[in-house]
Design an enzyme around this catalytic site. Structure first.
Site, PDB file in Angstrom:
ATOM      1  N   ASP A   1      75.404  58.477  50.368  1.00 39.57           N
ATOM      2  CA  ASP A   1      75.366  59.938  50.406  1.00 39.57           C
ATOM      3  C   ASP A   1      74.141  60.317  51.257  1.00 39.57           C
ATOM      4  O   ASP A   1      74.250  60.489  52.483  1.00 39.57           O
ATOM      5  CB  ASP A   1      75.290  60.458  48.953  1.00 39.57           C
ATOM      6  CG  ASP A   1      75.049  61.964  48.817  1.00 39.57           C
ATOM      7  OD1 ASP A   1      74.800  62.638  49.823  1.00 39.57           O
ATOM      8  OD2 ASP A   1      75.096  62.490  47.678  1.00 39.57           O
TER       9      ASP A   1
ATOM     10  N   LYS B   1      79.061  65.318  53.125  1.00 36.02           N
ATOM     11  CA  LYS B   1      78.820  66.720  52.752  1.00 36.02           C
ATOM     12  C   LYS B   1      78.602  67.435  54.079  1.00 36.02           C
ATOM     13  O   LYS B   1      77.724  67.027  54.850  1.00 36.02           O
ATOM     14  CB  LYS B   1      77.574  66.848  51.880  1.00 36.02           C
ATOM     15  CG  LYS B   1      77.722  66.170  50.511  1.00 36.02           C
ATOM     16  CD  LYS B   1      76.447  66.263  49.705  1.00 36.02           C
ATOM     17  CE  LYS B   1      76.623  65.527  48.367  1.00 36.02           C
ATOM     18  NZ  LYS B   1      75.343  65.374  47.649  1.00 36.02           N
TER      19      LYS B   1
ATOM     20  N   LYS C   1      76.157  60.728  36.660  1.00 37.25           N
ATOM     21  CA  LYS C   1      74.839  60.455  37.202  1.00 37.25           C
ATOM     22  C   LYS C   1      74.167  59.384  36.346  1.00 37.25           C
ATOM     23  O   LYS C   1      74.303  59.389  35.108  1.00 37.25           O
ATOM     24  CB  LYS C   1      74.003  61.740  37.174  1.00 37.25           C
ATOM     25  CG  LYS C   1      74.532  62.833  38.087  1.00 37.25           C
ATOM     26  CD  LYS C   1      74.359  62.478  39.553  1.00 37.25           C
ATOM     27  CE  LYS C   1      74.702  63.648  40.451  1.00 37.25           C
ATOM     28  NZ  LYS C   1      74.507  63.336  41.887  1.00 37.25           N
TER      29      LYS C   1
ATOM     30  N   GLU D   1      77.133  55.135  44.016  1.00 31.98           N
ATOM     31  CA  GLU D   1      76.682  56.007  45.103  1.00 31.98           C
ATOM     32  C   GLU D   1      75.158  56.006  45.206  1.00 31.98           C
ATOM     33  O   GLU D   1      74.466  56.196  44.197  1.00 31.98           O
ATOM     34  CB  GLU D   1      77.209  57.422  44.824  1.00 31.98           C
ATOM     35  CG  GLU D   1      76.908  58.449  45.891  1.00 31.98           C
ATOM     36  CD  GLU D   1      77.523  59.822  45.568  1.00 31.98           C
ATOM     37  OE1 GLU D   1      78.459  59.901  44.728  1.00 31.98           O
ATOM     38  OE2 GLU D   1      77.067  60.814  46.151  1.00 31.98           O
TER      39      GLU D   1
ATOM     40  N   LYS E   1      82.724  61.181  38.100  1.00 28.94           N
ATOM     41  CA  LYS E   1      81.470  60.562  38.552  1.00 28.94           C
ATOM     42  C   LYS E   1      80.390  60.948  37.559  1.00 28.94           C
ATOM     43  O   LYS E   1      80.315  62.113  37.154  1.00 28.94           O
ATOM     44  CB  LYS E   1      81.152  61.086  39.951  1.00 28.94           C
ATOM     45  CG  LYS E   1      79.708  61.010  40.395  1.00 28.94           C
ATOM     46  CD  LYS E   1      79.604  61.350  41.879  1.00 28.94           C
ATOM     47  CE  LYS E   1      78.416  62.239  42.187  1.00 28.94           C
ATOM     48  NZ  LYS E   1      78.371  62.609  43.617  1.00 28.94           N
TER      49      LYS E   1
ATOM     50  N   SER F   1      81.649  65.794  39.112  1.00 26.82           N
ATOM     51  CA  SER F   1      80.363  65.122  39.006  1.00 26.82           C
ATOM     52  C   SER F   1      79.715  65.598  37.706  1.00 26.82           C
ATOM     53  O   SER F   1      79.478  66.791  37.528  1.00 26.82           O
ATOM     54  CB  SER F   1      79.490  65.502  40.207  1.00 26.82           C
ATOM     55  OG  SER F   1      78.197  64.962  40.061  1.00 26.82           O
TER      56      SER F   1
ATOM     57  N   GLY G   1      79.618  67.377  46.953  1.00 26.37           N
ATOM     58  CA  GLY G   1      79.360  68.784  46.676  1.00 26.37           C
ATOM     59  C   GLY G   1      77.881  69.010  46.440  1.00 26.37           C
ATOM     60  O   GLY G   1      77.120  68.057  46.206  1.00 26.37           O
TER      61      GLY G   1
ATOM     62  N   ASP H   1      76.525  57.727  40.300  1.00 26.09           N
ATOM     63  CA  ASP H   1      75.663  58.186  41.399  1.00 26.09           C
ATOM     64  C   ASP H   1      74.215  58.135  40.923  1.00 26.09           C
ATOM     65  O   ASP H   1      73.857  58.769  39.925  1.00 26.09           O
ATOM     66  CB  ASP H   1      76.052  59.626  41.797  1.00 26.09           C
ATOM     67  CG  ASP H   1      75.281  60.146  43.017  1.00 26.09           C
ATOM     68  OD1 ASP H   1      74.455  59.399  43.581  1.00 26.09           O
ATOM     69  OD2 ASP H   1      75.531  61.307  43.401  1.00 26.09           O
TER      70      ASP H   1
HETATM   71  O1  OSB Z   1      74.243  63.529  44.869  1.00 28.46           O
HETATM   72  O2  OSB Z   1      76.204  64.267  45.016  1.00 28.46           O
HETATM   73  C1  OSB Z   1      75.016  64.451  44.745  1.00 28.46           C
HETATM   74  C2  OSB Z   1      74.524  67.958  43.322  1.00 28.46           C
HETATM   75  C3  OSB Z   1      73.332  68.321  43.929  1.00 28.46           C
HETATM   76  C4  OSB Z   1      72.693  67.418  44.747  1.00 28.46           C
HETATM   77  C5  OSB Z   1      73.253  66.154  44.962  1.00 28.46           C
HETATM   78  C6  OSB Z   1      74.464  65.796  44.378  1.00 28.46           C
HETATM   79  C7  OSB Z   1      75.088  66.706  43.520  1.00 28.46           C
HETATM   80  C8  OSB Z   1      76.306  66.428  42.769  1.00 28.46           C
HETATM   81  C9  OSB Z   1      77.126  67.599  42.341  1.00 28.46           C
HETATM   82  O3  OSB Z   1      76.637  65.313  42.447  1.00 28.46           O
HETATM   83  C10 OSB Z   1      78.414  67.748  43.036  1.00 28.46           C
HETATM   84  C11 OSB Z   1      79.015  69.117  42.754  1.00 28.46           C
HETATM   85  O4  OSB Z   1      79.676  69.262  41.743  1.00 28.46           O
HETATM   86  O5  OSB Z   1      78.829  70.039  43.564  1.00 28.46           O
HETATM   87 MG    MG Z   2      75.314  61.862  45.598  1.00 28.91          MG
END
Ligand code: OSB
Ligand code: MG
Length: 370
Positions: free
Chosen positions: A238, A262, A163, A213, A161, A135, A290, A188
């Site tokens: 999510d 998660k 953001k 996402e 992925k 991510s 994650g 995402d």
């Molecule tokens: O939306 O998946 C998410 C991290 C913190 C809060 C929300 C998200 C995320 C990530 C990071 O996308 C995923 C990771 O590398 O742990």
């Molecule tokens: Mg997410």
């Protein structure tokens, strides 16, 4: 089995790089490390709550309160014949899935250690390896994002992925696609859009994204269903999925075609298994998200992903992407083929480095069974 002690430590670890999403910019990771003990064996789990309620409503302060005043007493009253009994025993407490998950996962880890087996075995998974994805947070500009994505592709990650948020979406995706035409790529939004921006989001349809996402509200499935009807790109949820029943309802309503699970967001491993089963029964792919976890939570995610419904690479990447020094030894590493080896030792399967944990701990509460 009766629990005789539960502990919570508040741990702070610096992140190597700030992690920026549509809702915040994180420079340090702070979490509760929950430990549950019975008959001289202790299991450990990481709570995924944060210092702020910007991803979901819980925070480290609410999690500590709900654990101390409600969940730990309920767990002490229970004669546990299997860890899957914890989540139903917590049902009188509404919400607070992250607090529930931390204690529930610690009991699963304790369970695996008592049996002397890796976590994946008690979860019903398999040994071997899992496919790893990354991510990538919001970057300063397009050039920085392209550099970052290039580095992750070179490192071997199986999918990327990125953001997005309004103003930092279509052009960035177009640039990445231009450079990497065949890369398994997804975005995402962490709830940064509303349904009236559907025409704008539709512009992402031409980039063959694996999914988008959580584009809309964190607690919505109705608008997501309307959006999914208009998009060719699969919607993945999510934030909106906090139980197996949520996954079932979202899939039946057509609010998404893919689910991010998660463990900490769905009340623990039994919730994660329920989400996994709800997706599998409907032929929907599920993958593991994650929360910037230390090695303790990161390894829990590795074990979970050995269940058969995890057909897509998740967000579990190497410890070194986040931490100079992880709390587990060895740290979580990713092979040049983009895989993570599933541990074979008892519980999470890597040693917790307690001197590092103690150095990073600024608060420690211990509760004993009355
Ligand atoms: O939306 O998946 C998410 C991290 C913190 C809060 C929300 C998200 C995320 C990530 C990071 O996308 C995923 C990771 O590398 O742990
Ligand atoms: Mg997410």
């Amino acid at each position: 089995m009766r629990l005789d002690r539960v502990e919570a430590r508040r741990v702070t670890l610096p992140l190597r790089f700030p992690f920026e999403t549509s809702f915040s910019r994180t420079t340090t990771k702070q979490f509760l490390l929950v430990s549950a003990s019975a008959d001289g064996v202790t299991g450990h789990a990481e709570c995924v709550a944060d210092v702020d309620p910007f991803y979901l409503p819980e925070t480290n302060v609410t999690a500590l309160h709900v654990l101390r005043d409600f969940l730990v007493p309920l767990a002490f009253a229970l004669d546990v014949s299997h860890p899957r009994e914890l989540l139903p025993a917590f049902s009188r407490v509404r919400g607070h899935e992250m607090a529930k998950a931390a204690l529930e996962m610690a009991v699963w880890e304790l369970w695996a250690r008592r049996e002397g087996v890796p976590l994946w075995r008690v979860l019903g998974g398999r040994g071997g390896e899992i496919a790893s994805g990354v991510s990538v947070g919001l970057q300063r500009d397009e050039a920085a994002l392209l550099d970052k994505v290039s580095a992750e592709v070179a490192a071997g990650y199986r999918r990327v992925k990125v953001k997005i948020k309004p103003g930092r979406d279509v052009a960035l995706v177009e640039a990445i696609r231009g450079r990497f035409p065949a890369l398994p790529l997804m975005v995402d939004a962490n709830s940064a859009y509303t349904l009236d921006q559907a025409d704008h989001l539709k512009r992402l349809d031409r980039f063959s994204l694996m999914m988008i996402e959580q584009p809309l509200g964190w607690d919505d499935i109705v608008d997501h269903a309307a959006l999914q009807r208009r998009l060719e790109t699969p919607v993945c949820l999510d934030e909106s999925i906090r139980s197996g029943d949520d996954a079932r309802r979202a899939l039946e309503l057509g609010a998404c075609r893919i689910v991010n699970v998660k463990v900490g967001r769905v009340g623990g491993f039994s919730g994660a298994i329920a989400v996994h089963d709800a997706c599998r029964a409907r032929g929907a792919p599920v993958w593991c998200g994650g929360m910037l976890e230390s090695g303790i939570g990161r390894l829990a995610n590795v074990h979970l992903q050995t269940l058969p419904g995890f057909t897509l690479p998740g967000d579990t990447s190497a410890s070194a992407r986040y931490f100079e020094e992880d709390l587990v030894d060895p740290p979580v590493v990713v092979s040049p083929a983009g895989t993570i080896a599933v541990p074979e030792g008892p519980g999470i399967g890597h040693a917790i480095v307690w001197p590092r944990v103690e150095r990073a701990t600024d608060l420690h509460e211990t509760w004993r069974r009355p």
